[in-house]
Design a protein around this motif. Structure first.
Motif, PDB file in Angstrom:
ATOM      1  N   ILE A 100       0.777  -1.059  -0.161  1.00 30.75           N
ATOM      2  CA  ILE A 100       0.027   0.106  -0.107  1.00 30.75           C
ATOM      3  C   ILE A 100       0.868   1.221  -0.122  1.00 30.75           C
ATOM      4  O   ILE A 100       0.548   2.146  -0.607  1.00 30.75           O
ATOM      5  CB  ILE A 100      -0.764   0.161   1.202  1.00 30.75           C
ATOM      6  CG1 ILE A 100      -1.894  -1.284   1.016  1.00 30.75           C
ATOM      7  CG2 ILE A 100      -1.897   1.350   1.312  1.00 30.75           C
ATOM      8  CD1 ILE A 100      -2.862  -1.300  -0.037  1.00 30.75           C
ATOM      9  N   THR A 101       1.658   1.169   0.773  1.00 28.17           N
ATOM     10  CA  THR A 101       2.762   2.296   0.694  1.00 28.17           C
ATOM     11  C   THR A 101       3.600   2.594  -0.476  1.00 28.17           C
ATOM     12  O   THR A 101       3.711   3.784  -1.205  1.00 28.17           O
ATOM     13  CB  THR A 101       4.042   2.105   1.677  1.00 28.17           C
ATOM     14  OG1 THR A 101       3.384   1.830   3.153  1.00 28.17           O
ATOM     15  CG2 THR A 101       4.911   3.097   1.470  1.00 28.17           C
ATOM     16  N   ILE A 102       3.806   1.524  -1.495  1.00 27.29           N
ATOM     17  CA  ILE A 102       4.375   1.487  -2.719  1.00 27.29           C
ATOM     18  C   ILE A 102       3.373   2.423  -3.584  1.00 27.29           C
ATOM     19  O   ILE A 102       3.649   3.004  -4.516  1.00 27.29           O
ATOM     20  CB  ILE A 102       4.844   0.267  -3.263  1.00 27.29           C
ATOM     21  CG1 ILE A 102       6.173  -0.207  -2.485  1.00 27.29           C
ATOM     22  CG2 ILE A 102       4.935   0.230  -4.847  1.00 27.29           C
ATOM     23  CD1 ILE A 102       6.299  -1.809  -2.789  1.00 27.29           C
ATOM     24  N   LEU A 103       1.934   1.965  -3.477  1.00 24.87           N
ATOM     25  CA  LEU A 103       1.122   2.321  -4.209  1.00 24.87           C
ATOM     26  C   LEU A 103       1.052   4.087  -4.150  1.00 24.87           C
ATOM     27  O   LEU A 103       0.702   4.733  -4.910  1.00 24.87           O
ATOM     28  CB  LEU A 103      -0.391   1.797  -3.836  1.00 24.87           C
ATOM     29  CG  LEU A 103      -1.652   2.466  -4.462  1.00 24.87           C
ATOM     30  CD1 LEU A 103      -1.486   2.017  -6.136  1.00 24.87           C
ATOM     31  CD2 LEU A 103      -2.863   1.663  -4.101  1.00 24.87           C
ATOM     32  N   ALA A 104       0.887   4.419  -2.782  1.00 21.36           N
ATOM     33  CA  ALA A 104       1.052   5.710  -2.444  1.00 21.36           C
ATOM     34  C   ALA A 104       1.978   6.330  -2.987  1.00 21.36           C
ATOM     35  O   ALA A 104       1.949   7.724  -3.611  1.00 21.36           O
ATOM     36  CB  ALA A 104       0.778   6.026  -1.014  1.00 21.36           C
ATOM     37  N   LEU A 105       2.948   5.850  -2.920  1.00 22.52           N
ATOM     38  CA  LEU A 105       4.490   6.602  -3.401  1.00 22.52           C
ATOM     39  C   LEU A 105       4.249   6.680  -5.050  1.00 22.52           C
ATOM     40  O   LEU A 105       4.781   7.786  -5.757  1.00 22.52           O
ATOM     41  CB  LEU A 105       5.638   5.694  -3.067  1.00 22.52           C
ATOM     42  CG  LEU A 105       6.015   5.797  -1.596  1.00 22.52           C
ATOM     43  CD1 LEU A 105       7.120   4.946  -1.293  1.00 22.52           C
ATOM     44  CD2 LEU A 105       6.800   7.295  -1.386  1.00 22.52           C
ATOM     45  N   THR A 106       3.705   5.515  -5.428  1.00 18.65           N
ATOM     46  CA  THR A 106       3.815   5.782  -7.027  1.00 18.65           C
ATOM     47  C   THR A 106       2.638   6.748  -7.474  1.00 18.65           C
ATOM     48  O   THR A 106       2.907   7.470  -8.476  1.00 18.65           O
ATOM     49  CB  THR A 106       3.360   4.275  -7.649  1.00 18.65           C
ATOM     50  OG1 THR A 106       4.369   3.366  -7.163  1.00 18.65           O
ATOM     51  CG2 THR A 106       3.158   4.206  -9.146  1.00 18.65           C
ATOM     52  N   VAL A 107       1.481   7.011  -6.794  1.00 10.45           N
ATOM     53  CA  VAL A 107       0.571   7.850  -7.169  1.00 10.45           C
ATOM     54  C   VAL A 107       1.500   9.378  -7.052  1.00 10.45           C
ATOM     55  O   VAL A 107       1.219  10.133  -7.942  1.00 10.45           O
ATOM     56  CB  VAL A 107      -0.530   7.855  -6.327  1.00 10.45           C
ATOM     57  CG1 VAL A 107      -1.518   9.062  -6.396  1.00 10.45           C
ATOM     58  CG2 VAL A 107      -1.379   6.574  -6.709  1.00 10.45           C
ATOM     59  N   GLY A 108       2.049   9.403  -5.928  1.00  7.29           N
ATOM     60  CA  GLY A 108       2.804  10.641  -5.658  1.00  7.29           C
ATOM     61  C   GLY A 108       4.035  11.006  -6.685  1.00  7.29           C
ATOM     62  O   GLY A 108       4.126  11.837  -7.283  1.00  7.29           O
ATOM     63  N   ARG A 109       4.661   9.791  -6.946  1.00  4.59           N
ATOM     64  CA  ARG A 109       5.552   9.921  -8.442  1.00  4.59           C
ATOM     65  C   ARG A 109       4.891  10.322  -9.433  1.00  4.59           C
ATOM     66  O   ARG A 109       5.485  11.339 -10.282  1.00  4.59           O
ATOM     67  CB  ARG A 109       6.142   8.568  -8.560  1.00  4.59           C
ATOM     68  CG  ARG A 109       7.178   8.184  -9.752  1.00  4.59           C
ATOM     69  CD  ARG A 109       8.542   9.031  -9.379  1.00  4.59           C
ATOM     70  NE  ARG A 109       9.381   9.174 -10.880  1.00  4.59           N
ATOM     71  CZ  ARG A 109      10.305   8.167 -11.084  1.00  4.59           C
ATOM     72  NH1 ARG A 109      10.612   7.140 -10.447  1.00  4.59           N
ATOM     73  NH2 ARG A 109      10.853   8.358 -12.242  1.00  4.59           N
TER      74      ARG A 109
END
Length: 185
Positions: A55-64
């Motif tokens: 879920i953290t990776i998903l949030a970071l990817t949306v931010g990216r």
């Protein structure tokens, strides 16, 4: 374009890139460790961290992605062969598909199995409102596992390409995504 900074990614892009890269590799190792855990309780605890990090990776990817849409990216080196440029663009698109699809698929499979996601003991991410279908959830988990394995091989290809461009082609390769090193004009 003689400004070497313009040939590098921005500091924000670098931060997102390396944070996501570390998180993905760490998450792959968590999944492998869970697979080889001594008992089901230990495996479940490890997988809990795997899910939260997903879920953290998903949030970071949306931010990216937001960062990428609001900040220009440097052009690919002019020395790339046309097939290399196409491969680079295609691989980056595939990375984004996997960086979003893998966490969403894991969340969906959990939801279909009737499970919420504990986010490192801080809060609970509720199951998606999809109803329960454990067989479909299992099928999605299997696809998630296969796609994750493919992702690791693609990351290896990405690393090999960066090293090739850095040490053989000498076009800046990995230094485009680092705040140091020479990026030739």
């Amino acid at each position: 374009m003689n400004d070497p900074v313009a040939r590098r990614y921005s500091a924000g892009a670098m931060l997102f890139h390396w944070a996501i890269a570390i998180a993905v590799i760490w998450n792959w190792r968590l999944a492998e460790n869970a697979h080889h855990a001594g008992d089901k309780l230990q495996a479940a605890a490890i997988m809990g961290n795997h899910k939260a990090l997903g879920i953290t990776i998903l949030a970071l990817t949306v931010g990216r992605l937001f960062w990428r849409w609001t900040h220009p990216t440097p052009p690919l080196p002019a020395t790339l062969a046309p097939w290399e440029a196409k491969l680079a663009r295609g691989l980056h698109i595939l990375f984004y598909v996997l960086l979003i699809g893998l966490p969403l698929g894991g969340w969906l499979a959990n939801s279909l199995s009737g499970r919420e996601i504990d986010f490192f003991g801080l809060f609970t991410i509720p199951a998606l409102p999809v109803g329960e279908n454990k067989d479909l959830g299992h099928t999605i988990f299997e696809a998630h596992h296969t796609a994750g394995s493919i992702f690791i091989y693609l990351i290896g290809l990405h690393i090999l390409g960066a090293l090739k461009h850095t040490f053989f082609d000498r076009n800046g390769g990995i230094f485009r995504m680092l705040p140091f090193g020479k990026v030739p004009g």
